[in-house]
Design an enzyme around this catalytic site. Sequence first.
Site, PDB file in Angstrom:
ATOM      1  N   VAL A 291      56.844  -6.329   0.996  1.00  0.00           N
ATOM      2  CA  VAL A 291      56.204  -5.127   2.048  1.00  0.00           C
ATOM      3  C   VAL A 291      56.864  -4.034   2.363  1.00  0.00           C
ATOM      4  O   VAL A 291      56.423  -3.066   2.854  1.00  0.00           O
ATOM      5  CB  VAL A 291      55.510  -6.392   3.118  1.00  0.00           C
ATOM      6  CG1 VAL A 291      56.560  -6.404   4.214  1.00  0.00           C
ATOM      7  CG2 VAL A 291      54.303  -5.199   3.725  1.00  0.00           C
ATOM      8  N   TYR A 292      58.243  -3.990   2.380  1.00  0.00           N
ATOM      9  CA  TYR A 292      59.067  -2.866   2.907  1.00  0.00           C
ATOM     10  C   TYR A 292      58.748  -1.910   1.924  1.00  0.00           C
ATOM     11  O   TYR A 292      58.961  -1.807   0.756  1.00  0.00           O
ATOM     12  CB  TYR A 292      60.446  -3.279   2.656  1.00  0.00           C
ATOM     13  CG  TYR A 292      61.071  -4.459   3.631  1.00  0.00           C
ATOM     14  CD1 TYR A 292      60.127  -4.766   4.753  1.00  0.00           C
ATOM     15  CD2 TYR A 292      62.144  -5.213   3.423  1.00  0.00           C
ATOM     16  CE1 TYR A 292      60.644  -5.930   5.652  1.00  0.00           C
ATOM     17  CE2 TYR A 292      62.672  -6.036   4.198  1.00  0.00           C
ATOM     18  CZ  TYR A 292      61.653  -6.630   5.178  1.00  0.00           C
ATOM     19  OH  TYR A 292      62.450  -7.694   6.143  1.00  0.00           O
ATOM     20  N   SER A 293      58.172  -0.738   2.750  1.00  0.00           N
ATOM     21  CA  SER A 293      57.868   0.376   1.760  1.00  0.00           C
ATOM     22  C   SER A 293      56.940   0.152   0.930  1.00  0.00           C
ATOM     23  O   SER A 293      56.716   1.048  -0.207  1.00  0.00           O
ATOM     24  CB  SER A 293      58.959   1.304   1.465  1.00  0.00           C
ATOM     25  OG  SER A 293      59.788   1.876   2.470  1.00  0.00           O
TER      26      SER A 293
END
Length: 323
Positions: free
Chosen positions: A58-60
């Site tokens: 989900v990070y970036s």
Amino acid sequence: MEYTRLGSTGLQVSRICLGMMSYGTPSWREWVLDIDAARPLVRSAVEAGITFFDTADVYSLGVSEQITGTLLREFFPRREDYVLATKVYSPMSDRPGDRGLSRKHILAGIDNSLRRLGTDHVDLYQIHRWDPETPIEETMEALHDVVRAGKARYIGASSMYAWQFAKAQHTADLGGWTRFVSMQDHYNLIYREEEREMHPLCLDQGVGVIPWSPLARGRLARLPEERTTTRSGSDPIADSMYTEADDAVVRAVADVAQARGLPLAQVALAWLLHKEAVSAPIVGATKPGHVEDAVAAVDVELSDDEIAALEAPYVPHPVLGHR
């Protein structure tokens, strides 16, 4: 750099884990760095002996994994020279089912993560949160199949209640499935609620603790009147977690740091590294000094009196970070 086993496993990790959430695209979070800005920071971490790296799908929205894979291939000659961790659970799109811990999403999630990371396996595959909508039996069996397929060497969990973690481990035992070897939880000098239930459970079960936000999203790295960074000025999550009552802890850190001639961040991280349950705090770095402070903290020895002074102003908190 010192190295330790992750919990009771044979997996050796550096005492500092570099958190890769800071690298991706600023369109996701204003303070996130692109690959060109990230490269020298990751290089300095590698040169300092850090071999443990944590990211998440989900990070970036996947860009962090892409950058992580690209940079680790640049800086390490062999895949076995570093420990790579990522996570699954959070929504990756608005499409139905593109989130959570269903068998469908886990099996799709690992394949998508491996593609973005540019590798055939991760060393640690973690569930990012507890999924109340999916039976834990379904989740644990799917994670076991990921390990059996060789796509992950170990599995870990992140912030949840101790009873939920115990239930998951017991479910794995009943099914003859892979158990979690790590707990990535919210833990720092400002937020110590994990000491009540989760950490005693982890110590009893041989589970390594790899805390996220070890500097309380930067609050433990500077005095309240010095919070002028981009992140501190645009971080509603931190504003919802911490209050002015926590500033007394920050000032206690400042007192110990001043007496020792050290930056606040080194003292706050050294306190974490003194905790028996902790294998490696996950440290984010957006400036060169962040890596230097984290690495230097490994060698800082705190006295019992200093630890007592750091812990004395603590204010109990409601449960934070499980959602």
